[in-house]
Design an enzyme around this catalytic site. Structure first.
Site, short mmCIF file in Angstrom:
data_model
loop_
_atom_site.label_atom_id
_atom_site.label_comp_id
_atom_site.label_asym_id
_atom_site.label_seq_id
_atom_site.Cartn_x
_atom_site.Cartn_y
_atom_site.Cartn_z
N HIS A 239 -7.59 4.48 0.69
CA HIS A 239 -7.55 3.73 -0.57
C HIS A 239 -6.89 2.36 -0.37
CE1 HIS A 239 -7.91 3.04 -4.80
NE2 HIS A 239 -6.73 2.46 -4.73
N HIS A 266 -1.12 -4.92 -3.34
CA HIS A 266 -1.89 -6.05 -3.88
C HIS A 266 -1.16 -7.38 -3.68
CE1 HIS A 266 -4.93 -3.46 -5.45
NE2 HIS A 266 -4.07 -2.77 -6.16
ZN LIG Z 1 -6.48 0.71 -5.82
#
Ligand SMILES: [Zn+2]
Length: 310
Positions: A239, A266
């Site tokens: 992921h 992120h």
């Molecule tokens: Zn994600």
């Protein structure tokens, strides 16, 4: 020449947002060459400007990637949809959405990939815009590190390592070359995840309000709470690579180079893209088109002294 690609027709889906818990319907439309991936909020009334899938449009990185336009209109949790587009080689698409967050579906990119495949993807007789990495770029954030390095090939290759105190995750490593078919086969199904110990604080911060065992893996120490268990033993690091595919696409083109990361997230990925864009000598456009500059991140176009228009 590798052609740019778009959808063969428009297609819709709906669901709830992982963090907001709000329902939204999306319609994906075919778009012209060099359009890129853009979002358009249809629930705000009046004319609204598009929200670009660009690093310069990133407005929040708390557990997901949120993009905004100059008017402050935003769309959250874009990364799994953008990753599916990149994974299937869809360069140009307009995403109309009637809410603030992309539906989380099952927590992975699987349903987006199936939707795009069902819809059909067509070539556009115009060369894809490739960002070739020329020199290594590296960013660090606490114990996390991410880098982009040159390779001789045309593809993006990825390698990540994660380490979690929860023994159900532990230490995982995964490497992959993003060639046609590999995203669907190796990454698309990998779901987002959360640790039980952080759920309360996430919800106190207004996050994960739409989260459930239907759209995320929940880990508690050595246990996977989801009754169906994992789709792969290393679903967690897969992921992380899925997220990286989405985040790297915010560079505004298809990266040809090698991505390597330790404990990525992120913020780290977007920092890496920003650091790359800020170093014109570290990359160049291959087969960039003259129309493209209007749609590129500002820092990218300011570096366009190295563009190779065709
Ligand atoms: Zn994600």
């Amino acid at each position: 020449m590798i052609e740019q690609r778009t959808l063969s027709r428009k297609i819709s889906l709906s669901g709830i947002g992982l963090h907001s818990g709000m329902a939204a319907q999306m319609t994906l439309h075919p778009a012209n060459p060099d359009h890129g991936i853009r979002f358009r909020r249809t629930d705000l009334g009046g004319p609204v400007s598009d929200i670009f899938a660009s690093v310069d449009a990133v407005s929040s990185l708390e557990r997901a990637t949120t993009l905004s336009n100059d008017a402050g209109h935003s769309v959250a949790t874009v990364e799994h949809l953008i990753a599916a587009c990149r994974g299937l080689g869809v360069d140009n698409v307009l995403v109309e959405i009637d809410g603030p967050e992309v539906p989380i579906m099952d927590g992975s990119s699987l349903e987006f990939c199936n939707l795009l495949k069902d819809c059909g993807i067509v070539g556009q007789s115009k060369a894809r815009n490739v960002i070739r990495i020329l020199k290594p770029v590296e960013v660090r954030l606490g114990d996390s590190m991410a880098s982009l390095k040159p390779t001789g090939g045309q593809m993006l290759s990825l390698s990540a390592q994660i380490e979690f105190a929860e023994s159900a995750i532990g230490t995982q490593r995964k490497s992959l070359v993003l060639k046609p078919g590999s995203f669907c086969k190796e990454l698309s199904f990998a779901r987002t995840f959360a640790c039980a110990s952080e759920l309360e604080s996430l919800r106190a911060r207004g996050l994960a309000l739409g989260g459930s065992l239907d759209n995320a893996i929940l880990v508690d120490g050595d246990r996977i709470i989801n009754p169906e268990g994992l789709r792969r033993k290393d679903e967690f690091v897969r992921h992380k690579l899925l997220d990286a595919v989405g985040d790297l696409t915010l560079a505004g083109g298809v990266i040809a180079g090698h991505y390597e990361a330790v404990q990525p997230g992120h913020r780290l990925n977007v920092d890496l893209v920003s650091a790359l864009m800020a170093r014109p000598g570290a990359w160049c456009w291959e087969r960039a088109s003259s129309r493209l500059d209007r749609f590129l991140p500002r820092r990218a176009s300011s570096a366009s002294g190295v563009s190779l228009p065709i």
